[in-house]
Every structure is written in structure tokens, then in C-alpha cells.
Design a protein around this motif. Sequence first.
Motif, short mmCIF file in Angstrom:
data_model
loop_
_atom_site.label_atom_id
_atom_site.label_comp_id
_atom_site.label_asym_id
_atom_site.label_seq_id
_atom_site.Cartn_x
_atom_site.Cartn_y
_atom_site.Cartn_z
N LEU A 27 -6.25 -36.28 -12.10
CA LEU A 27 -5.90 -34.90 -12.44
C LEU A 27 -4.43 -34.63 -12.18
O LEU A 27 -3.71 -34.11 -13.06
CB LEU A 27 -6.77 -33.94 -11.61
N TYR A 28 -3.96 -34.99 -11.00
CA TYR A 28 -2.56 -34.74 -10.65
C TYR A 28 -1.61 -35.55 -11.54
O TYR A 28 -0.54 -35.06 -11.92
CB TYR A 28 -2.32 -35.08 -9.18
N ARG A 29 -2.01 -36.76 -11.87
CA ARG A 29 -1.17 -37.59 -12.73
C ARG A 29 -1.06 -37.00 -14.14
O ARG A 29 0.03 -36.92 -14.71
CB ARG A 29 -1.72 -39.02 -12.79
N LYS A 30 -2.19 -36.57 -14.68
CA LYS A 30 -2.17 -35.97 -16.02
C LYS A 30 -1.33 -34.70 -16.05
O LYS A 30 -0.65 -34.41 -17.04
CB LYS A 30 -3.60 -35.65 -16.47
N CYS A 31 -1.39 -33.94 -14.97
CA CYS A 31 -0.66 -32.66 -14.91
C CYS A 31 0.78 -32.83 -14.41
O CYS A 31 1.53 -31.85 -14.38
CB CYS A 31 -1.40 -31.68 -14.00
N ALA A 32 1.14 -34.05 -14.02
CA ALA A 32 2.49 -34.35 -13.51
C ALA A 32 2.82 -33.47 -12.30
O ALA A 32 3.90 -32.87 -12.22
CB ALA A 32 3.53 -34.18 -14.61
N ILE A 33 1.87 -33.37 -11.37
CA ILE A 33 2.05 -32.59 -10.15
C ILE A 33 1.67 -33.43 -8.95
O ILE A 33 1.10 -34.52 -9.10
CB ILE A 33 1.18 -31.30 -10.16
N SER A 34 1.96 -32.93 -7.76
CA SER A 34 1.64 -33.70 -6.55
C SER A 34 1.02 -32.86 -5.44
O SER A 34 0.83 -33.35 -4.34
CB SER A 34 2.91 -34.37 -6.01
N SER A 35 0.70 -31.59 -5.74
CA SER A 35 0.14 -30.74 -4.68
C SER A 35 -0.78 -29.68 -5.25
O SER A 35 -0.72 -29.35 -6.45
CB SER A 35 1.26 -30.06 -3.89
N GLN A 36 -1.60 -29.13 -4.38
CA GLN A 36 -2.50 -28.04 -4.76
C GLN A 36 -1.72 -26.79 -5.15
O GLN A 36 -2.11 -26.06 -6.05
CB GLN A 36 -3.46 -27.75 -3.60
N ALA A 37 -0.58 -26.57 -4.49
CA ALA A 37 0.27 -25.42 -4.82
C ALA A 37 0.80 -25.53 -6.26
O ALA A 37 0.85 -24.54 -7.00
CB ALA A 37 1.43 -25.32 -3.84
N GLU A 38 1.18 -26.73 -6.66
CA GLU A 38 1.66 -26.94 -8.03
C GLU A 38 0.53 -26.76 -9.03
O GLU A 38 0.74 -26.24 -10.13
CB GLU A 38 2.26 -28.33 -8.17
N LEU A 39 -0.68 -27.17 -8.65
CA LEU A 39 -1.84 -26.98 -9.53
C LEU A 39 -2.09 -25.49 -9.73
O LEU A 39 -2.36 -25.04 -10.85
CB LEU A 39 -3.07 -27.65 -8.91
N PHE A 40 -1.99 -24.72 -8.67
CA PHE A 40 -2.17 -23.28 -8.74
C PHE A 40 -1.14 -22.66 -9.68
O PHE A 40 -1.47 -21.83 -10.54
CB PHE A 40 -2.04 -22.69 -7.33
N LYS B 117 -11.62 -38.33 -4.83
CA LYS B 117 -10.20 -38.65 -4.66
C LYS B 117 -9.64 -39.34 -5.90
O LYS B 117 -8.48 -39.11 -6.29
CB LYS B 117 -10.01 -39.51 -3.42
N VAL B 118 -10.45 -40.17 -6.54
CA VAL B 118 -10.01 -40.84 -7.76
C VAL B 118 -9.78 -39.80 -8.86
O VAL B 118 -8.74 -39.81 -9.54
CB VAL B 118 -11.04 -41.89 -8.22
N PHE B 119 -10.74 -38.90 -9.03
CA PHE B 119 -10.60 -37.84 -10.04
C PHE B 119 -9.38 -36.96 -9.72
O PHE B 119 -8.66 -36.52 -10.62
CB PHE B 119 -11.86 -36.98 -10.09
#
Length: 266
Positions: free
Chosen positions: A241-254, A235-237
Motif C-alpha cells: 500500500l505504501y509503495r503504491k501510494c509513494a508514502i512512508s507513514s500513516q500521516a502521509e496516508l491520511f 505488514k506485507v499488504f
Amino acid sequence: MRPLPNSTEASLGRAIEALGGERFEVTLYQWLARCYEIDNTTMLAYFQNRAPEVLFTQSMQPRVHDQIFSTYLAGAYLVDPFYTLHLERAPAGLYRMQDIAPDHFQRNEYYATYYRATTLVDEIAYVAYSAEGVSVHIGLGRDAASGRRFSPRDIAEAERITPIVCGLIAQNWASLKSGGDFNDEALLDVLIAELRAVHDIALSPRQAQIALMILRGHSSVSIALRLEISAQTVKVFRKQLYRKCAISSQAELFSLVMPLLSQKLA
């Protein structure tokens, strides 16, 4: 071992006779469809250095293959559980989607944007290696045409003929060629390099590894078990990850990652 019905044996004979010819795929499918009920088939070859190749498709429900070229071959295959088998050099044999898919597979964006649209309700695949770096998958599915899953009897029959199917695969597609040595580590290297080059995002190897596992449909608990770390550490990682990518969801990561991988590897 229970003998095959005469009509099934004759169908197998035709498939053997067709080895190396233009009608092998259709005769193979016809034999398999006599062994147990199938709604569709998707025969694919996976390689180390290029996108998969569609060898043959057949379906009663058109939606099964509607997006296979526009979405799956364009890059979605990179997070498919069967492609993971290829990357991991899984032993030749029969595999069922429900047994190999990550625990949150039906919650991930790949499932939402591609797999659900196929209408598949159950899927098995024979996996065999026809040449160095080449795995051929004979996917057989149940979809909206029947709406039924494979029964225990179907699976038992599918398993019984596995050595025959894998042998036919190895013989028929021995001429397929693949170069390079691509694996999960190479995929992670591409992910890290592309995020840095295109978006100036610097991920650590561990953050990239967790990003890929999230995209494949692993929960934090599943990731923790596979990496032998605590779920809290995952959860920490994930937060990093989300902070570095400026996203908040798995859909945004995709949406962020898949176009980069697709352009580089499809």
C-alpha cells in the motif's frame, strides 16, 4: 431500581414535554446533567448519503467544538469510531469511546489533528435509530474543564437510563430522512475509485480495506484479528500500500486519502 431524585424526575418531565419542540435538546441535556456530571454534549445525526448534522452542542470548554464544522463535518468524521458504529449498524445503546476505539486510536492522525484538540479525556454516547438509515448520537464528555474521567458510578447511572434516552431519541428525531445504502464496502469503493481517478493509484480491495483500518487507528495485530489473517500478511499488504501510494507513514496516508473522501462524501 433506585428512584431518581425529585429534581431529576422533574427535569425528565420537562424533556418529555419538549418532545418535537425547539427546546427538546437543551432540556434533554439538562436532565442528563442532573443524572451525572457532564462537561459537554455533542448531539449528531449520521446519515447514509450525506455528512452528519449537528443537532445541539454545549460545553464549558470552548475548544471542544472549535473544529466541529471546519474539520469534523468536512470529512474527519469518516474515520471516527462513533461513525463506524453507524456504518456497522451497531445495536442501540450506550457506548464508551475507550471501549470502541481501535487499539492505536491515540496514535493515528485523526486523533492528532482533531480529537486531541477537543481536550476530551472521556466520552460516552447514546446511540439510537430514529429513522431508516439515520442514527442519532448523544455524545457526553469530560474534557479539560474538569480533567476527570467518568467514574464506575457515573457509567452505571448512564447505563441505567439508556432505554429512556434511546426512546426519547427515536421519538424526537423520527422525521429525519436519509437515502441510499452506504456501508464500509461502499466507502472502500469510493476510496479505490478516487485514488485511481485523481492520483492514478490502483489499490486492490484488500489494500484499500487495510488503508481504511490504518486511518481508523488499528494496529497490524488488530487488523489481522479482524480480517482473520496473520499480522505478517497485514505488514506485507501495508508495505504494498505504501509503495503504491509513494508514502512512508500513516500521516502521509491520511493527507493523501482524507481530502479525496471529504470532497466526495462530506
